[in-house]
Design a protein around this motif. Structure first.
Motif, PDB file in Angstrom:
ATOM      1  N   THR A  65       0.803  -1.224   0.000  1.00  0.00           N
ATOM      2  CA  THR A  65       0.000   0.000   0.000  1.00  0.00           C
ATOM      3  C   THR A  65       0.841   1.283   0.000  1.00  0.00           C
ATOM      4  OG1 THR A  65      -0.182  -0.132   2.428  1.00  0.00           O
ATOM      5  CG2 THR A  65      -1.969  -1.085   1.109  1.00  0.00           C
ATOM      6  N   SER A  66       2.153   1.149   0.167  1.00  0.00           N
ATOM      7  CA  SER A  66       3.014   2.335   0.088  1.00  0.00           C
ATOM      8  C   SER A  66       3.778   2.385  -1.235  1.00  0.00           C
ATOM      9  CB  SER A  66       4.018   2.349   1.257  1.00  0.00           C
ATOM     10  OG  SER A  66       4.888   1.229   1.189  1.00  0.00           O
ATOM     11  N   LYS A  75      -7.517   7.459  -6.844  1.00  0.00           N
ATOM     12  CA  LYS A  75      -8.030   8.613  -7.583  1.00  0.00           C
ATOM     13  C   LYS A  75      -9.509   8.821  -7.275  1.00  0.00           C
ATOM     14  CE  LYS A  75      -4.923   7.558 -11.444  1.00  0.00           C
ATOM     15  NZ  LYS A  75      -4.851   7.140 -12.862  1.00  0.00           N
ATOM     16  N   ALA A  76      -9.962  10.017  -7.586  1.00  0.00           N
ATOM     17  CA  ALA A  76     -11.383  10.340  -7.366  1.00  0.00           C
ATOM     18  C   ALA A  76     -12.266   9.385  -8.164  1.00  0.00           C
ATOM     19  CB  ALA A  76     -11.655  11.782  -7.780  1.00  0.00           C
ATOM     20  N   HIS A  95      -8.359  10.922   1.732  1.00  0.00           N
ATOM     21  CA  HIS A  95      -7.463   9.807   1.426  1.00  0.00           C
ATOM     22  C   HIS A  95      -6.715  10.035   0.115  1.00  0.00           C
ATOM     23  CE1 HIS A  95     -10.052   6.979   4.114  1.00  0.00           C
ATOM     24  NE2 HIS A  95      -9.081   7.559   4.798  1.00  0.00           N
ATOM     25  N   ILE A  96      -7.386  10.650  -0.864  1.00  0.00           N
ATOM     26  CA  ILE A  96      -6.746  10.929  -2.152  1.00  0.00           C
ATOM     27  C   ILE A  96      -5.611  11.925  -1.975  1.00  0.00           C
ATOM     28  CG2 ILE A  96      -7.104  11.935  -4.436  1.00  0.00           C
ATOM     29  CD1 ILE A  96      -9.997  10.853  -4.281  1.00  0.00           C
ATOM     30  N   GLU A  97      -5.859  12.998  -1.210  1.00  0.00           N
ATOM     31  CA  GLU A  97      -4.815  14.013  -0.977  1.00  0.00           C
ATOM     32  C   GLU A  97      -3.656  13.423  -0.188  1.00  0.00           C
ATOM     33  OE1 GLU A  97      -4.468  17.029  -2.225  1.00  0.00           O
ATOM     34  OE2 GLU A  97      -6.231  16.534  -3.425  1.00  0.00           O
ATOM     35  N   HIS A  98      -3.973  12.563   0.779  1.00  0.00           N
ATOM     36  CA  HIS A  98      -2.923  11.913   1.563  1.00  0.00           C
ATOM     37  C   HIS A  98      -2.046  11.042   0.666  1.00  0.00           C
ATOM     38  CE1 HIS A  98      -0.955  10.002   4.984  1.00  0.00           C
ATOM     39  NE2 HIS A  98      -1.192   8.829   4.392  1.00  0.00           N
ATOM     40  N   LEU A 103       3.013  10.037  -2.163  1.00  0.00           N
ATOM     41  CA  LEU A 103       3.695   9.725  -3.421  1.00  0.00           C
ATOM     42  C   LEU A 103       4.766  10.761  -3.723  1.00  0.00           C
ATOM     43  CD1 LEU A 103       3.825   7.930  -5.949  1.00  0.00           C
ATOM     44  CD2 LEU A 103       2.084   9.395  -6.981  1.00  0.00           C
ATOM     45  N   LYS A 104       4.421  12.037  -3.534  1.00  0.00           N
ATOM     46  CA  LYS A 104       5.390  13.113  -3.791  1.00  0.00           C
ATOM     47  C   LYS A 104       6.593  12.997  -2.867  1.00  0.00           C
ATOM     48  CE  LYS A 104       5.803  18.149  -3.970  1.00  0.00           C
ATOM     49  NZ  LYS A 104       7.039  18.179  -3.164  1.00  0.00           N
TER      50      LYS A 104
END
Length: 213
Positions: A65-66, A75-76, A95-98, A103-104
């Motif tokens: 999951t990482s 994604k949305a 959760h999407i923003e997290h 990822l960044k």
């Protein structure tokens, strides 16, 4: 006779989960968002499986999951799935923003480490100067040839090395395989490399430093 030898690491366990629950876990491409609490479901399903310990299972699930391909899949509009692939609740904006932030940060960390390694390989300014000071026999000057009027040569196309943060699946890039970059399409992105498909249909795994835009 059934194989009961314990799986030794997270990679082997993830491969085992892909085999046991193919509607939930996948080996390549963007992974499906997993149901919240899926560890408890896995622990119950594999309670009698002597090959998998709960400790190793938890570690393997954390690695899965990482991974970049899992975070890319958050994604949305995407729904979380259970072990049988049944869709459940939709991903929340939180959760999407997290996932985007995780990822960044992961990509920045990997590329910062690579840049640090590359800097160590570069010769110092003093070392470069020493190479220029090497005495070479002077050649007699020859008169410059007369210039003739010729059409200006077309300037070669300029490429720049691709940054991890701007890469995404199905993006068109150029792969440096020889003297000239070759067009290709990204099919999968991992922490260590990128899987691309050339225009000939050939699939390759290449390092990030071999991709240019």
């Amino acid at each position: 006779m059934e194989n009961t030898e314990k799986l030794k690491n997270s990679k082997e366990i993830v491969a085992y989960l892909v085999e046991k629950f193919p509607a939930c876990f996948i080996a390549e491409g963007e992974a499906k968002p997993l149901k919240i609490g899926i560890f408890q479901d896995l622990a119950a399903r594999l309670a009698d499986d002597e090959r998998v310990s709960k400790t190793m299972l938890r570690s393997a699930l954390r690695q899965y999951t990482s991974s970049w391909r899992y975070l890319h899949g958050l994604k949305a509009g995407q729904a979380r799935v259970d072990l049988d692939g049944n869709p459940g609740e939709l991903l929340t904006e939180e959760h999407i923003e997290h996932a985007k932030q995780a990822l960044k940060e992961s990509k920045d960390k990997v590329f910062a480490s690579r840049r640090a390694k590359d800097d160590k390989k570069e010769p110092t300014g003093e070392a470069k100067a020493d190479t220029k000071r090497e005495d070479k026999p002077k050649k007699p000057r020859r008169p410059a040839p007369r210039k003739t009027e010729t059409a200006p040569a077309a300037a070669p196309k300029q490429y720049r090395q691709a940054e991890a943060g701007e890469l995404k699946v199905e993006q068109t890039v150029n792969v440096v395989l020889g003297k000239s970059p070759v067009p290709a399409t990204i099919k999968e992105i991992t922490k260590d490399d990128v899987q691309v498909q050339l225009q000939t249909g050939m699939m390759l795994r290449v390092k990030f430093e071999h991709l240019v835009l």
